[in-house]
Design a protein around this motif. Structure first.
Motif, PDB file in Angstrom:
ATOM      1  N   GLU A  43       0.875  -1.167   0.000  1.00  0.00           N
ATOM      2  CA  GLU A  43       0.000   0.000   0.000  1.00  0.00           C
ATOM      3  C   GLU A  43       0.912   1.216   0.000  1.00  0.00           C
ATOM      4  O   GLU A  43       1.988   1.193   0.603  1.00  0.00           O
ATOM      5  N   SER A  44       0.448   2.260  -0.665  1.00  0.00           N
ATOM      6  CA  SER A  44       1.317   3.430  -0.779  1.00  0.00           C
ATOM      7  C   SER A  44       0.497   4.702  -0.836  1.00  0.00           C
ATOM      8  O   SER A  44      -0.721   4.662  -0.999  1.00  0.00           O
ATOM      9  N   ARG A  45       1.187   5.785  -0.701  1.00  0.00           N
ATOM     10  CA  ARG A  45       0.564   7.088  -0.928  1.00  0.00           C
ATOM     11  C   ARG A  45       1.400   7.799  -1.983  1.00  0.00           C
ATOM     12  O   ARG A  45       2.625   7.627  -2.057  1.00  0.00           O
ATOM     13  N   GLU A  46       0.722   8.565  -2.842  1.00  0.00           N
ATOM     14  CA  GLU A  46       1.418   9.267  -3.912  1.00  0.00           C
ATOM     15  C   GLU A  46       2.154  10.484  -3.362  1.00  0.00           C
ATOM     16  O   GLU A  46       1.671  11.157  -2.456  1.00  0.00           O
ATOM     17  N   LEU A  47       3.323  10.739  -3.901  1.00  0.00           N
ATOM     18  CA  LEU A  47       4.124  11.883  -3.505  1.00  0.00           C
ATOM     19  C   LEU A  47       4.343  12.782  -4.713  1.00  0.00           C
ATOM     20  O   LEU A  47       4.422  12.310  -5.849  1.00  0.00           O
ATOM     21  N   ASN A  48       4.463  14.049  -4.445  1.00  0.00           N
ATOM     22  CA  ASN A  48       4.796  14.989  -5.509  1.00  0.00           C
ATOM     23  C   ASN A  48       6.318  15.002  -5.627  1.00  0.00           C
ATOM     24  O   ASN A  48       7.000  15.750  -4.954  1.00  0.00           O
ATOM     25  N   VAL A  49       6.827  14.116  -6.465  1.00  0.00           N
ATOM     26  CA  VAL A  49       8.274  13.955  -6.627  1.00  0.00           C
ATOM     27  C   VAL A  49       8.626  14.245  -8.076  1.00  0.00           C
ATOM     28  O   VAL A  49       7.964  13.759  -8.982  1.00  0.00           O
ATOM     29  N   GLN A  50       9.656  15.040  -8.268  1.00  0.00           N
ATOM     30  CA  GLN A  50      10.129  15.285  -9.618  1.00  0.00           C
ATOM     31  C   GLN A  50      11.158  14.218  -9.954  1.00  0.00           C
ATOM     32  O   GLN A  50      12.023  13.905  -9.140  1.00  0.00           O
ATOM     33  N   ALA A  51      11.051  13.680 -11.140  1.00  0.00           N
ATOM     34  CA  ALA A  51      12.017  12.669 -11.576  1.00  0.00           C
ATOM     35  C   ALA A  51      13.401  13.305 -11.642  1.00  0.00           C
ATOM     36  O   ALA A  51      13.541  14.474 -11.973  1.00  0.00           O
ATOM     37  N   PRO A  52      14.436  12.540 -11.293  1.00  0.00           N
ATOM     38  CA  PRO A  52      15.783  13.113 -11.365  1.00  0.00           C
ATOM     39  C   PRO A  52      16.122  13.485 -12.806  1.00  0.00           C
ATOM     40  O   PRO A  52      15.633  12.859 -13.744  1.00  0.00           O
ATOM     41  N   PRO A  53      16.925  14.513 -12.975  1.00  0.00           N
ATOM     42  CA  PRO A  53      17.276  14.916 -14.335  1.00  0.00           C
ATOM     43  C   PRO A  53      18.076  13.832 -15.042  1.00  0.00           C
ATOM     44  O   PRO A  53      18.748  13.030 -14.405  1.00  0.00           O
ATOM     45  N   VAL A  54      17.981  13.840 -16.340  1.00  0.00           N
ATOM     46  CA  VAL A  54      18.753  12.890 -17.128  1.00  0.00           C
ATOM     47  C   VAL A  54      20.227  13.235 -16.968  1.00  0.00           C
ATOM     48  O   VAL A  54      20.620  14.396 -17.063  1.00  0.00           O
ATOM     49  N   ARG A  55      21.021  12.251 -16.699  1.00  0.00           N
ATOM     50  CA  ARG A  55      22.449  12.481 -16.541  1.00  0.00           C
ATOM     51  C   ARG A  55      23.142  12.257 -17.868  1.00  0.00           C
ATOM     52  O   ARG A  55      23.011  11.211 -18.477  1.00  0.00           O
TER      53      ARG A  55
END
Length: 141
Positions: A53-65
């Motif tokens: 079970e989880s809760r959604e987070l407002n997370v930005q994907a890491p930038p492309v390296r």
């Protein structure tokens, strides 16, 4: 689409409170933080997380390296360094003119590389400045 989650309940205690980026399209999960068992930036198959079970987070994907290099090139004439050094010699000898102070002022940010370190040319001793000029500029290759 990638979404961020924090796992709130799982049969695997190592997953509780861990934070992941979930990519449903590729059926992969990228670990952002976990207490143990998983490393940050580790990518696993979504099925490996099992039931949770989880809760959604407002997370930005890491930038492309992307790989890259940084190159700092200074192109100087020998005369420029000699002019700065001579102006400093006259200042230290008490024989300076306004031109000598202007030369030092105009070249205050002049940075060179010495043994892998960046240093301002004006901060070197006169002996070190002479050594840099001798080692840097040659008559021929």
């Amino acid at each position: 689409m990638v979404k961020g989650i924090q796992i709130t309940q799982s049969a695997n205690p190592n997953l509780v409170n861990s934070i992941w980026l979930i990519d449903d399209a590729s059926e992969q999960a990228r670990c952002l933080a976990a207490a143990s068992q998983y490393e940050a930036d580790q990518v696993v198959a979504l099925a490996e997380l099992g039931e949770y079970e989880s809760r959604e987070l407002n997370v930005q994907a890491p930038p492309v390296r992307e790989g890259g290099q940084h190159l700092n090139v200074n192109v100087l004439k020998r005369e420029t360094l000699e002019k700065v050094m001579q102006a400093r010699e006259r200042i230290e000898a008490g024989e300076a003119s306004n031109d000598d102070y202007n030369v030092l002022s105009e070249n205050a940010q002049l940075t060179i590389r010495v043994s892998g370190y960046a240093v301002r040319f004006n901060s070197l001793t006169l002996e070190q400045q002479k050594d840099v000029i001798t080692r840097t500029f040659t008559q021929s290759l």
